[in-house]
Design a protein around this motif. Sequence first.
Motif, mmCIF file in Angstrom:
data_model
loop_
_atom_site.group_PDB
_atom_site.id
_atom_site.type_symbol
_atom_site.label_atom_id
_atom_site.label_comp_id
_atom_site.label_asym_id
_atom_site.label_seq_id
_atom_site.Cartn_x
_atom_site.Cartn_y
_atom_site.Cartn_z
ATOM 1 N N TYR A 74 4.319 -1.527 -11.862
ATOM 2 C CA TYR A 74 4.688 -0.795 -10.374
ATOM 3 C C TYR A 74 5.755 -1.633 -9.997
ATOM 4 C CZ TYR A 74 2.068 2.762 -10.843
ATOM 5 O OH TYR A 74 1.004 4.000 -11.876
ATOM 6 N N VAL A 75 7.256 -1.635 -9.321
ATOM 7 C CA VAL A 75 7.463 -1.339 -8.626
ATOM 8 C C VAL A 75 7.863 -1.486 -6.855
ATOM 9 C CG1 VAL A 75 9.891 -0.878 -9.223
ATOM 10 C CG2 VAL A 75 10.296 -3.967 -8.233
ATOM 11 N N GLN A 76 7.717 -2.073 -5.840
ATOM 12 C CA GLN A 76 7.654 -1.950 -4.500
ATOM 13 C C GLN A 76 8.728 -2.618 -3.887
ATOM 14 O OE1 GLN A 76 5.248 -2.557 -1.901
ATOM 15 N NE2 GLN A 76 5.109 -0.255 -1.202
ATOM 16 N N SER A 77 10.021 -1.905 -3.690
ATOM 17 C CA SER A 77 11.153 -1.955 -3.048
ATOM 18 C C SER A 77 10.656 -2.038 -1.135
ATOM 19 C CB SER A 77 12.853 -1.266 -3.139
ATOM 20 O OG SER A 77 12.735 -1.779 -4.682
ATOM 21 N N PRO A 78 11.840 -2.933 -0.316
ATOM 22 C CA PRO A 78 11.050 -3.226 0.725
ATOM 23 C C PRO A 78 11.238 -1.251 1.455
ATOM 24 C CG PRO A 78 12.151 -4.716 0.312
ATOM 25 C CD PRO A 78 12.421 -3.804 -0.554
ATOM 26 N N GLY A 79 10.501 -1.626 2.020
ATOM 27 C CA GLY A 79 10.143 -0.279 3.248
ATOM 28 C C GLY A 79 9.856 1.409 1.754
ATOM 29 N N ARG B 65 -3.307 -7.847 -6.366
ATOM 30 C CA ARG B 65 -2.760 -8.351 -5.147
ATOM 31 C C ARG B 65 -1.078 -8.370 -4.631
ATOM 32 N NH1 ARG B 65 -6.404 -10.218 -1.028
ATOM 33 N NH2 ARG B 65 -8.572 -9.476 -1.514
ATOM 34 N N GLY B 66 -0.707 -8.260 -5.952
ATOM 35 C CA GLY B 66 1.318 -8.068 -5.747
ATOM 36 C C GLY B 66 1.755 -9.541 -6.053
ATOM 37 N N GLN C 75 -3.334 -11.021 -10.180
ATOM 38 C CA GLN C 75 -1.735 -11.897 -10.370
ATOM 39 C C GLN C 75 -2.184 -12.875 -9.980
ATOM 40 O OE1 GLN C 75 -0.022 -7.712 -9.599
ATOM 41 N NE2 GLN C 75 1.129 -8.939 -10.267
ATOM 42 N N PRO C 76 -1.982 -14.060 -10.494
ATOM 43 C CA PRO C 76 -1.796 -15.613 -10.518
ATOM 44 C C PRO C 76 -0.510 -15.623 -9.208
ATOM 45 C CG PRO C 76 -1.954 -15.459 -12.365
ATOM 46 C CD PRO C 76 -1.688 -14.381 -11.882
ATOM 47 N N ASP C 77 0.442 -15.582 -9.155
ATOM 48 C CA ASP C 77 1.505 -15.680 -8.754
ATOM 49 C C ASP C 77 1.294 -15.295 -7.338
ATOM 50 O OD1 ASP C 77 3.162 -16.516 -11.677
ATOM 51 O OD2 ASP C 77 2.161 -18.140 -10.330
ATOM 52 N N ILE C 78 1.546 -15.661 -5.748
ATOM 53 C CA ILE C 78 1.836 -14.326 -4.888
ATOM 54 C C ILE C 78 3.650 -14.799 -4.717
ATOM 55 C CG2 ILE C 78 1.308 -14.935 -2.415
ATOM 56 C CD1 ILE C 78 -0.830 -15.927 -2.669
ATOM 57 N N GLY D 211 -2.737 -6.383 -0.230
ATOM 58 C CA GLY D 211 -2.252 -4.910 -1.802
ATOM 59 C C GLY D 211 -2.772 -3.858 -1.359
ATOM 60 N N LEU D 212 -3.319 -3.278 -1.887
ATOM 61 C CA LEU D 212 -3.993 -1.397 -1.419
ATOM 62 C C LEU D 212 -5.505 -1.711 -2.162
ATOM 63 C CD1 LEU D 212 -1.159 0.318 -4.606
ATOM 64 C CD2 LEU D 212 -1.088 0.598 -1.523
ATOM 65 N N ARG D 213 -4.936 -0.608 -0.578
ATOM 66 C CA ARG D 213 -7.283 -0.712 -0.784
ATOM 67 C C ARG D 213 -7.354 1.216 -0.580
ATOM 68 N NH1 ARG D 213 -9.122 -4.344 4.204
ATOM 69 N NH2 ARG D 213 -7.052 -3.480 4.811
ATOM 70 N N LEU D 214 -7.941 1.313 -0.954
ATOM 71 C CA LEU D 214 -8.922 3.010 -1.633
ATOM 72 C C LEU D 214 -8.904 3.302 -0.304
ATOM 73 C CD1 LEU D 214 -8.324 5.814 -3.328
ATOM 74 C CD2 LEU D 214 -10.171 4.765 -4.099
#
Lengths: 114, 114
Positions: free
Chosen positions: B36-41, B106-107, B6-9, A42-45
């Motif tokens: 938050y949402v992160q699209s590829p790249g 972890r997302g 976030q229980p589901d990877i 994930g994200l780490r500070l």
Amino acid sequence: DAGITQSPRHKVTETGTPVTLRCHQTENHRYMYWYRQDPGHGLRLIHYSYGVKDTDKGEVSDGYSVSRSKTEDFLLTLESATSSQTSVYFCAIMASGGEQETQYFGPGTRLLVL
Amino acid sequence: AQSVTQPDIHITVSEGASLELRCNYSYGATPYLFWYVQSPGQGLQLLLKYFSGDTLVQGIKGFEAEFKRSQSSFNLRKPSVHWSDAAEYFCAVGARGGSYIPTFGRGTSLIVHP
């Protein structure tokens, strides 16, 4: 996007060379952050700043240093890059004040250390 | 200190189906909560946030989330998923009172089948 830019956007370097990544913001936010993002972690500070010349360490600060000589710029330096520092680096700012404490992220820098 | 789970990877849904992504937090009081949402790249884009008031929060792209204090949850929902929603989703919690360092889950990777 809160006016955040990162440069360079992509970089390939060799082990042992110094690397500096730049984060620039246009809205005079006090708090700025550097994160790294790796699969499975994930994200780490890495480091954050709460004002000009005021910085502190995050959870993965070893091998990294930062500087903030102006409100708008927050620099991340890898003094001697290693392959383990291959990652995607994100800068963030925090819009603050009352219920506005929200982070906004830059587009990221992809760093490959060979 | 706060924490986020976030229980589901990974979550796989068919286009047009409904979606719920789970987020559980640990914090001694009512936290600030974010998705938050992160699209590829790409960098992370704020979908929505909860600070106080109405526990059902509307966000961008047709997403909503509900804060449930009794369950320490802040689940993200969308009634009908589009193929463009395929992305990584991050839940984050911030502490009231000015720690200024949010904690990220972890997302969850969302896969959308046609």
